[in-house]
Design a protein around this motif. Structure first.
Motif, short mmCIF file in Angstrom:
data_model
loop_
_atom_site.label_atom_id
_atom_site.label_comp_id
_atom_site.label_asym_id
_atom_site.label_seq_id
_atom_site.Cartn_x
_atom_site.Cartn_y
_atom_site.Cartn_z
N TYR A 52 -4.16 9.66 3.26
CA TYR A 52 -3.40 9.10 4.37
C TYR A 52 -4.29 8.10 5.12
CZ TYR A 52 -5.94 12.24 7.55
OH TYR A 52 -6.90 12.88 8.27
N LEU A 53 -3.66 7.10 5.74
CA LEU A 53 -4.42 6.04 6.39
C LEU A 53 -4.29 6.04 7.91
CD1 LEU A 53 -3.85 3.10 3.88
CD2 LEU A 53 -5.78 4.67 4.06
N ASN A 72 -1.13 13.24 2.52
CA ASN A 72 -1.74 12.54 1.39
C ASN A 72 -0.70 12.31 0.30
OD1 ASN A 72 -4.41 12.44 2.41
ND2 ASN A 72 -4.61 14.62 1.97
N GLY A 106 -3.02 8.37 -2.91
CA GLY A 106 -4.23 8.06 -2.14
C GLY A 106 -4.21 8.83 -0.84
N HIS A 145 -0.22 5.26 -0.40
CA HIS A 145 -0.75 5.75 0.87
C HIS A 145 0.37 5.96 1.88
CE1 HIS A 145 -4.93 4.96 -0.22
NE2 HIS A 145 -4.52 3.82 -0.74
N CYS A 190 0.81 -1.21 0.00
CA CYS A 190 0.00 0.00 0.00
C CYS A 190 0.85 1.27 0.00
CB CYS A 190 -0.91 0.01 1.23
SG CYS A 190 -1.86 -1.50 1.47
#
Length: 172
Positions: free
Chosen positions: A100-101, A95, A98, A88, A84
């Protein structure tokens, strides 16, 4: 320069080569398409059996996402998250391609500050619960048609549970 005998030899050579070509074509058709008439040309060599089960039947599933999360390994999830990292980031507000997680588990859908979403996710979920994340990570395009996420998904349920547990562990 050309006499009758030379022209006859050339014409004979051409006709002989053409005859060999036609015989080769005939032999190849006989070998690969069978020697029968033209009615047999498209008959199958064997029948492929398919199940005639009910299309609405639910496929047998493994353990639920709750059971998998109970035994999830955060370290393995961090290793799976490497897939990922291309799009991400884990830092809040950072960001990339994609969103931010950081804090994604339990966060409202389409709510990463500074990221412009496609709008496809809002149609399928309100909050990123582990169940919604599991469905999305299985097949993003199938779960939320129209999403801009080009990732094909994680095939193994254990990998999805490990990644979800890893992401959930980041914000305590």
């Amino acid at each position: 320069m050309f006499d009758t005998m030379t022209l006859t030899k050339l014409l004979g050579g051409f006709c002989g080569a053409f005859l060999v070509f036609l015989l080769g074509k005939f032999a190849a058709e006989t070998i690969y398409h069978g020697g029968g008439g033209h009615g047999d040309a498209h008959a199958q060599g064997y029948v492929i059996e398919i199940s005639s089960g009910d299309d609405n039947a639910v496929a047998e599933e493994g353990p639920s996402i709750e059971e998998l999360l109970a035994s999830a390994d955060i370290g393995k999830g961090e290793r799976v998250f490497n897939k990922c990292k291309a799009c991400h980031k884990l830092e809040k507000g950072a960001n990339s391609t994609g969103p931010y997680l950081y804090g994604v588990v339990g966060r409202p859908v389409d709510s990463a500050e500074g990221y412009t979403y496609s709008g496809a996710l809002e149609k399928v979920a309100d909050v990123w619960t582990p169940e919604h994340l599991n469905g999305f990570l299985t097949n993003p395009g199938g779960y939320a048609p129209g999403t801009t996420m080009g990732f094909s998904g994680l095939g193994k349920a254990e990998d999805r549970a490990n990644v979800i547990a890893f992401l959930d562990s980041l914000d305590d």
